[in-house]
Scaffold this motif. Structure first.
Motif, PDB file in Angstrom:
ATOM      1  N   ILE A   1      11.220   2.641  -5.615  1.00  0.00           N
ATOM      2  CA  ILE A   1      10.192   2.241  -4.643  1.00  0.00           C
ATOM      3  C   ILE A   1       9.898   0.744  -4.750  1.00  0.00           C
ATOM      4  N   GLU A   2       9.976   0.188  -5.959  1.00  0.00           N
ATOM      5  CA  GLU A   2       9.751  -1.257  -6.109  1.00  0.00           C
ATOM      6  C   GLU A   2      10.876  -2.048  -5.452  1.00  0.00           C
ATOM      7  N   THR A   3      12.115  -1.599  -5.621  1.00  0.00           N
ATOM      8  CA  THR A   3      13.253  -2.297  -5.015  1.00  0.00           C
ATOM      9  C   THR A   3      13.222  -2.181  -3.502  1.00  0.00           C
TER      10      THR A   3
ATOM     11  N   ALA B   1      20.399  -9.618  -3.041  1.00  0.00           N
ATOM     12  CA  ALA B   1      20.258  -8.978  -4.349  1.00  0.00           C
ATOM     13  C   ALA B   1      19.446  -7.696  -4.245  1.00  0.00           C
ATOM     14  N   ALA B   2      18.399  -7.718  -3.426  1.00  0.00           N
ATOM     15  CA  ALA B   2      17.564  -6.521  -3.275  1.00  0.00           C
ATOM     16  C   ALA B   2      18.345  -5.383  -2.634  1.00  0.00           C
ATOM     17  N   ARG B   3      19.216  -5.696  -1.669  1.00  0.00           N
ATOM     18  CA  ARG B   3      19.989  -4.640  -1.023  1.00  0.00           C
ATOM     19  C   ARG B   3      21.026  -4.038  -1.961  1.00  0.00           C
TER      20      ARG B   3
ATOM     21  N   VAL C   1       0.839  -1.201   0.000  1.00  0.00           N
ATOM     22  CA  VAL C   1       0.000   0.000   0.000  1.00  0.00           C
ATOM     23  C   VAL C   1       0.874   1.252   0.000  1.00  0.00           C
ATOM     24  N   ARG C   2       1.905   1.246   0.845  1.00  0.00           N
ATOM     25  CA  ARG C   2       2.797   2.412   0.881  1.00  0.00           C
ATOM     26  C   ARG C   2       3.567   2.553  -0.434  1.00  0.00           C
ATOM     27  N   ARG C   3       3.993   1.446  -1.011  1.00  0.00           N
ATOM     28  CA  ARG C   3       4.676   1.501  -2.302  1.00  0.00           C
ATOM     29  C   ARG C   3       3.780   2.089  -3.380  1.00  0.00           C
TER      30      ARG C   3
END
Length: 481
Positions: free
Chosen positions: A392-394, A341-343, A135-137
């Protein structure tokens, strides 16, 4: 009037109050239907232990019979009534190990039920965290999309003004109009995605999201992959459920073997019967007590077949423990690498946004000086917008991956995300039992093989995780953009 105004201010303040992740977690813990159903299921499973212990208690039966008879004596009908009362009490003394095996089975089922409830709660908590972050994204995505539409509207307005002065061509104006239309379509898509995320939030938590505050960093994450494996090997619900399943199958083996063993019981009967149906006052009372030994001789092969089938089932469940351990290792490895990977991607995304912002500002300035075209500005704006969407997705993926890593380890708990949460009591109901239950259970356990302790089975590694090729994330959780 003053009271009404004060009440209105309080209501407005309550409505506008920002929601935190802790609030959402507490609401889901108390009111999620799936979680409540799991608790009810656990209470039903836990009653199996009380039912197993009831085997050690006495069984009593009372039989009341009234007999009416008619006798023809020399043409005269004579009616008679007789009441027969019989009370029987049987106390088991030894059940061949079947009762103790049943208690072991019930204990393993209850323990597995607790782990299943924790696992289900963990999955729901992970969904709540993902829904909150989504929701915040998506709110941030809608904000960026609206900002983009406003920028492109201004760009089209400026292009129209320059087109009227013959400073740009019809191609420049059409490109600006096309980009604005595409941005408006993207805004509509982002709003639809936000509506879907809000619906997911409502389904999990039970109310529509309000003004959500930034979610806090996820604590208690492992610093190394080695630590993640070590903690998962002791806390994984999947592995524990598999171990308890093997304990249940072992208890069923002992139940099948009990068919070969004798049983011993104490029987007491008291009966009162009339000596004559025509004289109900003349009765006879007989009380007997006997120790009864029963030994069956299963010669038709049924008992042996049950033992073999139970042993095969136990072998299957023992092998599935190794499979559960491998699946746990795989889940931890996958979650760890996704988080790592996300970081890494999050750091790169922030650098990208900063660079694209500088590039966009420079192109705008160069356009003012006549060094850049309208298309150059539109491209720079689109690249900046795409970079912000990617950031924002990452950030969402990094946060959700952190929760997924704790979930793979079996350490995702409601209380860690809502510190003031009062957890539900999962202790089983203690039912009435006769005082000598413990003694009879100890006697019945003489010939029964006990299951291996949980910690002993957990420490028996059958697979070595791959600790060579790994990408370690930063020691601290990445801050939110």
């Amino acid at each position: 009037m003053a009271i009404l105004l004060a009440a209105g201010l309080v209501a407005a303040t309550t409505t506008a109050r920002a929601e935190t992740l802790a609030d959402a977690v507490a609401l889901a813990y108390d009111g999620n239907p799936q979680l409540m159903a799991q608790r009810a299921q656990l209470r039903a499973v836990q009653e199996a232990y009380n039912q197993a212990l009831a085997s050690y208690g006495p069984n009593a039966s009372l039989e009341l019979a009234r007999t009416r008879s008619r006798t023809d004596v020399r043409g005269v009908a004579v009616d008679g009534t007789a009441d027969t009362n019989q009370l029987s009490v049987e106390q088991p003394l030894y059940l061949g190990g079947a009762a103790h095996a049943a208690t072991n089975l019930a204990r393993a089922q209850a323990a597995s039920g607790v782990e299943s409830q924790l696992q289900a709660g963990q999955q729901i908590l992970q969904s709540v965290i993902a829904a909150y972050a989504a929701v915040r994204r998506d709110e941030e995505g809608v904000r960026i999309a609206r900002e983009n539409v406003a920028v492109l509207q201004q760009q089209l307005k400026d292009t129209d003004a320059r087109f009227a002065l013959y400073e740009v061509t019809i191609t420049d104006r059409s490109q600006a109009a096309a980009r604005l239309a595409a941005a408006q379509a993207q805004l509509s898509a982002r709003e639809g995605q936000l509506a879907q995320s809000r619906g997911d939030y409502l389904a999990l938590i039970g109310q529509n999201p309000g003004q959500l505050t930034a979610q806090p960093p996820i604590a208690n994450l492992p610093a190394t992959l080695e630590e993640a494996f070590e903690r998962a090997e002791h806390e994984s619900h999947t592995l524990r459920i598999a171990i308890y399943a093997e304990q249940q199958s072992q208890a069923r083996v002992e139940q099948a073997k009990a068919l070969y063993r004798p049983t011993v019981g104490l029987q007491v009967q008291s009966a009162e019967t009339p000596l004559s149906t025509f004289d109900p006052t003349n009765t006879e009372r007989v009380t007997t007590a006997a120790v009864v030994l029963r030994q069956t001789f299963p010669i038709n092969g049924l008992a042996r077949s049950r033992v073999v089938a139970a042993q095969a089932q136990q072998q299957r469940d023992r092998l599935l423990i190794d499979d559960a351990r491998r699946q746990t290792v795989r889940s931890v490895s996958l979650a760890w690498n996704q988080l790592a990977a996300a970081r890494v991607a999050l750091v790169a995304r922030r650098q990208e946004v900063q660079a694209q912002q500088i590039a966009y500002d420079s192109v705008k300035e160069e356009q003012r000086l006549g060094l850049r075209t309208v298309l150059d500005v539109l491209n720079a704006e689109q690249e900046l917008r795409d970079a912000k969407f990617g950031l924002i997705e990452t950030a969402y993926q990094e946060y959700v991956s952190s929760a997924a890593l704790l979930g793979a380890m079996g350490e995702l708990r409601f209380s860690d995300f809502s510190p003031g949460l009062v957890e539900k009591d999962t202790a089983p109901r203690r039912a009435f039992r006769v005082p000598w239950t413990g003694l009879l259970d100890a006697v019945d356990a003489i010939a029964v093989r006990e299951p291996a302790p949980l910690e002993q089975t957990l420490s028996q590694r059958a697979v070595q995780p791959d600790r060579v090729l790994r990408l370690e994330p930063a020691q601290e959780p990445a801050p939110e953009p």
